[in-house]
Design a protein around this motif. Structure first.
Motif, short mmCIF file in Angstrom:
data_model
loop_
_atom_site.label_atom_id
_atom_site.label_comp_id
_atom_site.label_asym_id
_atom_site.label_seq_id
_atom_site.Cartn_x
_atom_site.Cartn_y
_atom_site.Cartn_z
N MET A 1 7.34 2.68 14.68
CA MET A 1 5.78 2.28 13.95
C MET A 1 6.13 2.34 12.60
SD MET A 1 2.72 1.97 13.10
CE MET A 1 2.63 2.97 11.50
N GLU A 2 5.79 1.02 12.07
CA GLU A 2 5.96 0.64 10.50
C GLU A 2 4.81 1.16 9.76
OE1 GLU A 2 7.19 -3.12 8.59
OE2 GLU A 2 7.93 -3.19 10.69
N ASN A 3 5.22 1.94 8.56
CA ASN A 3 4.39 2.71 7.85
C ASN A 3 3.27 1.37 6.97
OD1 ASN A 3 4.72 4.93 8.46
ND2 ASN A 3 5.84 5.48 6.43
N THR A 4 4.13 0.17 6.85
CA THR A 4 3.67 -1.04 6.36
C THR A 4 2.33 -1.28 6.91
OG1 THR A 4 5.88 -1.70 5.58
CG2 THR A 4 3.97 -3.15 5.60
N LEU A 5 2.23 -1.33 8.16
CA LEU A 5 0.83 -1.82 8.95
C LEU A 5 -0.15 -0.91 8.74
CD1 LEU A 5 -0.65 -3.41 11.12
CD2 LEU A 5 0.40 -1.88 12.82
N ILE A 6 0.07 0.42 8.79
CA ILE A 6 -0.86 1.29 8.56
C ILE A 6 -1.43 1.22 6.82
CG2 ILE A 6 -1.38 3.78 8.20
CD1 ILE A 6 -1.17 2.86 11.20
N GLU A 7 -0.43 1.02 5.94
CA GLU A 7 -0.76 0.91 4.46
C GLU A 7 -1.58 -0.26 4.68
OE1 GLU A 7 3.06 0.46 2.43
OE2 GLU A 7 3.34 2.63 2.86
N GLU A 8 -1.50 -1.52 5.29
CA GLU A 8 -2.50 -2.63 5.16
C GLU A 8 -3.67 -2.47 5.72
OE1 GLU A 8 -0.03 -5.60 7.22
OE2 GLU A 8 1.30 -5.60 5.72
N LEU A 9 -3.70 -1.39 6.90
CA LEU A 9 -5.03 -1.18 7.52
C LEU A 9 -5.66 -0.19 6.40
CD1 LEU A 9 -4.08 -0.75 11.11
CD2 LEU A 9 -5.33 -2.47 10.06
N GLU A 10 -5.08 0.64 5.76
CA GLU A 10 -5.73 1.50 4.82
C GLU A 10 -6.32 0.77 3.65
OE1 GLU A 10 -6.05 4.92 4.16
OE2 GLU A 10 -5.71 5.44 6.38
N GLU A 11 -5.63 -0.40 3.26
CA GLU A 11 -6.06 -1.03 2.17
C GLU A 11 -7.28 -1.99 2.65
OE1 GLU A 11 -6.95 -2.96 -1.26
OE2 GLU A 11 -5.98 -0.97 -0.78
N LYS A 12 -7.33 -2.54 3.61
CA LYS A 12 -8.35 -3.22 4.46
C LYS A 12 -9.67 -2.34 4.42
CE LYS A 12 -9.17 -6.18 8.58
NZ LYS A 12 -8.56 -6.66 9.70
N LEU A 13 -9.36 -1.06 5.15
CA LEU A 13 -10.58 -0.17 4.91
C LEU A 13 -11.04 0.37 3.62
CD1 LEU A 13 -11.89 1.92 6.79
CD2 LEU A 13 -10.37 3.58 5.99
N ARG A 14 -10.22 0.22 2.75
CA ARG A 14 -10.79 0.53 1.20
C ARG A 14 -11.53 -0.45 0.60
NH1 ARG A 14 -9.85 -0.03 -4.31
NH2 ARG A 14 -8.40 -1.87 -3.89
N GLN A 15 -11.01 -1.94 0.94
CA GLN A 15 -11.85 -2.94 0.64
C GLN A 15 -13.27 -3.23 1.17
OE1 GLN A 15 -11.37 -5.01 -2.11
NE2 GLN A 15 -9.63 -4.06 -2.58
N ALA A 16 -13.17 -2.94 2.72
CA ALA A 16 -14.46 -2.95 3.46
C ALA A 16 -15.37 -1.61 2.79
CB ALA A 16 -14.10 -2.85 5.07
N MET A 17 -14.92 -0.80 2.42
CA MET A 17 -15.84 0.44 1.90
C MET A 17 -16.19 0.09 0.73
SD MET A 17 -13.48 3.84 3.10
CE MET A 17 -14.82 5.24 2.24
N LEU A 18 -15.55 -0.52 -0.18
CA LEU A 18 -16.05 -0.91 -1.60
C LEU A 18 -17.09 -2.21 -1.30
CD1 LEU A 18 -12.94 -1.37 -3.78
CD2 LEU A 18 -14.95 0.01 -4.40
N ASN A 19 -16.89 -2.86 -0.56
CA ASN A 19 -17.70 -4.06 -0.04
C ASN A 19 -18.85 -4.11 1.06
OD1 ASN A 19 -16.49 -5.69 -2.11
ND2 ASN A 19 -14.69 -5.99 -0.65
#
Length: 128
Positions: A1-19
């Motif tokens: 499992m690549e940490n990069t995928l989770i990092e991308e999902l975490e950023e997607k989550l952050r943006q979705a929360m902000l918006n």
């Protein structure tokens, strides 16, 4: 499992929360979510989405630091982080720092948050 995928999902989550992007949040959060709020209230997916949908939560700042990704298996990852959050909650402006723990689980080739906890960080005051 690549940490990069989770990092991308975490950023997607952050943006979705902000918006308050309920469609993206709906995709990232599992239907059987169990989330413990800093007040001790245990919330579910629909309550989380409704808070964004109704405008109860409106975030203006969501600054992430000290994010650590802990893979436990091919299908389970725990993320811990610190977040400075500013915004409006129930028409009251707030600015607080929190610690989050999120459990990401992969089911049917799809990563979603299935559980989590948030605690408010209370600054210690010096007595001097």
């Amino acid at each position: 499992m690549e940490n990069t995928l989770i990092e991308e999902l975490e950023e997607k989550l952050r943006q979705a929360m902000l918006n308050s992007d309920v469609a993206v949040l709906d995709d990232l959060i599992a239907n059987d979510l169990v989330w413990t709020m800093h007040t001790g209230f245990v919330s579910n997916k629909e309550q989380d989405l409704e808070a964004h949908r109704s405008g109860i939560f409106r975030f203006t700042t969501l600054d992430i630091s000290d994010r650590q990704i802990h893979p436990f298996s091919q299908d389970c990852v725990i993320v811990t982080l610190k977040a400075k959050i500013e915004g409006i909650l129930n028409d009251q402006v707030f600015s607080e720092v929190y610690r989050f723990t999120r459990v990401w689980l992969q089911r049917n080739n799809r990563w979603q948050i299935v559980a989590g906890h948030v605690s408010q960080i209370i600054p210690l005051h010096s007595t001097s």
